[in-house]
Scaffold this motif. Sequence first.
Motif, mmCIF file in Angstrom:
data_model
loop_
_atom_site.group_PDB
_atom_site.id
_atom_site.type_symbol
_atom_site.label_atom_id
_atom_site.label_comp_id
_atom_site.label_asym_id
_atom_site.label_seq_id
_atom_site.Cartn_x
_atom_site.Cartn_y
_atom_site.Cartn_z
ATOM 1 N N GLY A 131 -8.845 7.045 12.848
ATOM 2 C CA GLY A 131 -7.603 7.139 13.615
ATOM 3 C C GLY A 131 -6.590 6.081 13.257
ATOM 4 N N LEU A 132 -7.022 4.999 12.622
ATOM 5 C CA LEU A 132 -6.090 3.972 12.154
ATOM 6 C C LEU A 132 -5.641 4.299 10.736
ATOM 7 C CD1 LEU A 132 -7.785 0.644 13.365
ATOM 8 C CD2 LEU A 132 -5.969 1.955 14.490
ATOM 9 N N ASN A 133 -4.475 3.803 10.364
ATOM 10 C CA ASN A 133 -3.956 3.984 9.012
ATOM 11 C C ASN A 133 -4.515 2.866 8.145
ATOM 12 O OD1 ASN A 133 -2.497 4.682 6.758
ATOM 13 N ND2 ASN A 133 -0.582 3.781 7.488
ATOM 14 N N TRP A 134 -5.717 3.078 7.595
ATOM 15 C CA TRP A 134 -6.425 2.009 6.909
ATOM 16 C C TRP A 134 -6.897 2.462 5.532
ATOM 17 C CZ3 TRP A 134 -11.681 1.307 5.441
ATOM 18 C CH2 TRP A 134 -12.504 2.427 5.666
ATOM 19 N N ALA A 135 -7.293 1.498 4.707
ATOM 20 C CA ALA A 135 -7.838 1.794 3.386
ATOM 21 C C ALA A 135 -8.881 0.755 3.017
ATOM 22 C CB ALA A 135 -6.733 1.827 2.334
ATOM 23 N N TRP A 136 -9.878 1.199 2.275
ATOM 24 C CA TRP A 136 -10.910 0.326 1.720
ATOM 25 C C TRP A 136 -10.462 -0.140 0.341
ATOM 26 C CZ3 TRP A 136 -15.196 -2.446 2.415
ATOM 27 C CH2 TRP A 136 -16.010 -2.744 1.325
ATOM 28 N N PRO A 142 -9.436 -12.554 -5.874
ATOM 29 C CA PRO A 142 -8.155 -12.690 -5.182
ATOM 30 C C PRO A 142 -7.015 -12.954 -6.156
ATOM 31 C CG PRO A 142 -9.861 -13.908 -4.035
ATOM 32 C CD PRO A 142 -10.473 -13.442 -5.326
ATOM 33 N N GLY A 143 -5.814 -12.577 -5.741
ATOM 34 C CA GLY A 143 -4.659 -12.779 -6.601
ATOM 35 C C GLY A 143 -4.190 -11.477 -7.223
ATOM 36 N N HIS A 144 -3.694 -11.567 -8.459
ATOM 37 C CA HIS A 144 -3.058 -10.422 -9.102
ATOM 38 C C HIS A 144 -4.018 -9.263 -9.319
ATOM 39 C CE1 HIS A 144 -0.624 -8.594 -12.589
ATOM 40 N NE2 HIS A 144 0.008 -8.342 -11.464
ATOM 41 N N ARG A 145 -5.276 -9.542 -9.635
ATOM 42 C CA ARG A 145 -6.230 -8.453 -9.866
ATOM 43 C C ARG A 145 -6.414 -7.625 -8.602
ATOM 44 N NH1 ARG A 145 -11.195 -11.421 -13.027
ATOM 45 N NH2 ARG A 145 -9.941 -12.451 -14.653
ATOM 46 N N LEU A 146 -6.560 -8.293 -7.488
ATOM 47 C CA LEU A 146 -6.678 -7.595 -6.212
ATOM 48 C C LEU A 146 -5.403 -6.809 -5.916
ATOM 49 C CD1 LEU A 146 -8.092 -7.024 -3.505
ATOM 50 C CD2 LEU A 146 -7.195 -9.208 -2.674
ATOM 51 N N THR A 147 -4.259 -7.419 -6.172
ATOM 52 C CA THR A 147 -2.988 -6.753 -5.914
ATOM 53 C C THR A 147 -2.854 -5.474 -6.735
ATOM 54 O OG1 THR A 147 -1.928 -8.861 -5.388
ATOM 55 C CG2 THR A 147 -0.476 -7.041 -5.988
ATOM 56 N N GLN A 148 -3.331 -5.488 -7.969
ATOM 57 C CA GLN A 148 -3.240 -4.299 -8.810
ATOM 58 C C GLN A 148 -4.029 -3.135 -8.220
ATOM 59 O OE1 GLN A 148 -4.477 -6.308 -12.511
ATOM 60 N NE2 GLN A 148 -2.520 -5.713 -13.406
ATOM 61 N N VAL A 149 -5.187 -3.431 -7.622
ATOM 62 C CA VAL A 149 -5.971 -2.373 -6.987
ATOM 63 C C VAL A 149 -5.220 -1.813 -5.786
ATOM 64 C CG1 VAL A 149 -8.150 -1.798 -5.844
ATOM 65 C CG2 VAL A 149 -8.139 -3.382 -7.779
ATOM 66 N N VAL A 150 -4.647 -2.696 -4.984
ATOM 67 C CA VAL A 150 -3.885 -2.255 -3.812
ATOM 68 C C VAL A 150 -2.659 -1.451 -4.247
ATOM 69 C CG1 VAL A 150 -2.597 -3.006 -1.776
ATOM 70 C CG2 VAL A 150 -4.728 -4.175 -2.420
ATOM 71 N N ALA A 151 -2.037 -1.832 -5.357
ATOM 72 C CA ALA A 151 -0.881 -1.085 -5.866
ATOM 73 C C ALA A 151 -1.262 0.358 -6.159
ATOM 74 C CB ALA A 151 -0.323 -1.759 -7.114
ATOM 75 N N GLY A 152 -2.477 0.565 -6.670
ATOM 76 C CA GLY A 152 -2.938 1.921 -6.928
ATOM 77 C C GLY A 152 -3.040 2.734 -5.652
ATOM 78 N N ILE A 153 -3.485 2.091 -4.572
ATOM 79 C CA ILE A 153 -3.573 2.774 -3.276
ATOM 80 C C ILE A 153 -2.180 3.123 -2.773
ATOM 81 C CG2 ILE A 153 -4.256 2.482 -0.854
ATOM 82 C CD1 ILE A 153 -6.526 0.657 -1.874
ATOM 83 N N LEU A 154 -1.235 2.192 -2.947
ATOM 84 C CA LEU A 154 0.121 2.412 -2.452
ATOM 85 C C LEU A 154 0.870 3.489 -3.231
ATOM 86 C CD1 LEU A 154 -0.460 -0.096 -0.742
ATOM 87 C CD2 LEU A 154 1.828 -0.926 -1.285
ATOM 88 N N ASN A 155 0.329 3.917 -4.363
ATOM 89 C CA ASN A 155 0.952 5.005 -5.107
ATOM 90 C C ASN A 155 0.879 6.325 -4.344
ATOM 91 O OD1 ASN A 155 1.787 3.535 -7.345
ATOM 92 N ND2 ASN A 155 -0.144 3.842 -8.440
ATOM 93 N N THR A 156 -0.095 6.428 -3.426
ATOM 94 C CA THR A 156 -0.286 7.686 -2.699
ATOM 95 C C THR A 156 -0.008 7.570 -1.208
ATOM 96 O OG1 THR A 156 -2.664 7.212 -2.461
ATOM 97 C CG2 THR A 156 -1.967 8.516 -4.381
ATOM 98 N N ARG A 157 -0.157 6.377 -0.634
ATOM 99 C CA ARG A 157 0.111 6.209 0.793
ATOM 100 C C ARG A 157 0.306 4.730 1.102
ATOM 101 N NH1 ARG A 157 -4.542 5.329 4.133
ATOM 102 N NH2 ARG A 157 -6.455 5.008 2.942
ATOM 103 N N THR A 158 0.720 4.431 2.334
ATOM 104 C CA THR A 158 0.979 3.050 2.720
ATOM 105 C C THR A 158 0.154 2.697 3.950
ATOM 106 O OG1 THR A 158 3.257 3.275 1.895
ATOM 107 C CG2 THR A 158 2.771 1.375 3.295
#
Length: 343
Positions: A131-136, A142-158
């Motif tokens: 029910g929450l707007n969440w993602a695994w 930590p840092g840019h490598r983690l951000t790149q993975v999150v960027a992939g998620i944000l390509n489809t939803r926020t």
Amino acid sequence: MVNADFLNDLIALSARIGADPSLVQGGGGNTSLKRGDALWVKASGTWLAHAHERDIFVPLPLAQVRDALRHDDGETRVNLLSQGLALRPSIETSLHALLPHALVVHVHSVATIAWAVRRDAQTQLAQRLDGLNWAWVPYRRPGHRLTQVVAGILNTRTPDVLVLGNHGLVVGAADRAGAEALLAEVERRLRLPQRDAPSSQPQRLAQVNDLHWAPAPLELVHALATDAQALRIAAGGVLYPDHAVFLGARAAVVNDSECLSAALARTAAECGAAPCFALVPGAGVLTAPDLSDGAQAMLHCLALVALRLDGEAALAELGESDVAELIDWEAEKYRRSLMRTPN
């Protein structure tokens, strides 16, 4: 202190969560606020708990940070943008910049970590966060490598909630009220009971302590040696980044026939590094004389996490290469150096 009234909500929220060891330990965790083309983000190694008393936030040009993230060397480019500032921006600056929310909060929630280190974390979290707007987000350094993975998620939803595998929790909102409400709801859903642990045994600790190390100052930390399940976890592998960065790859375990010095020498020979704390099974925890306040806070966090893991679930420990990379990373060496200064 920076005279900027628009930071008041960020400062108040940061100080509140920074004072709660179930959410933030020592210099861990970070928060940020976007205002116009400025990203105000917590400085690396500073303590959220000190937000009212000290300048712990640094401003960066948001558009330029986001542009840097489009490049493979994004982390280096972000660091160049902070040249001339008295403090370095958080290691997680790129993640804060990437997310579209005005206010972003990243915590090392004990409850979240206790779920996020399990091999079945995604299944368990899907039930509890339904029910929450969440993602695994699977573990990345930590840092840019983690951000790149999150960027992939944000390509489809926020998503408004990110659970970082073997790491922690991120929530984003339009303002302080929204962030606090969302954080409280996630914490409510992921709450786990804490086991009672047997008391420490000072006499036994004194018997093995030929190096005059200090007993852990918090009774709860001794649970890492007096609670059977917590002992297995503390003596085993590394579960999350700050576990490695501030407590090292291994703890020493003092066997029945050993004194502290012998256990330390044996462990150092096995893993190539001197441990900063020792577990005396059934008795308690001894800490190195130079162990910083920040590292003591991380020991407290490890105890809080371990006492919420029941032993039935398989754990996803960080790999040896992941741990070595964290310990040797210049950005984390810098953060450790700040932990050695008085707080």
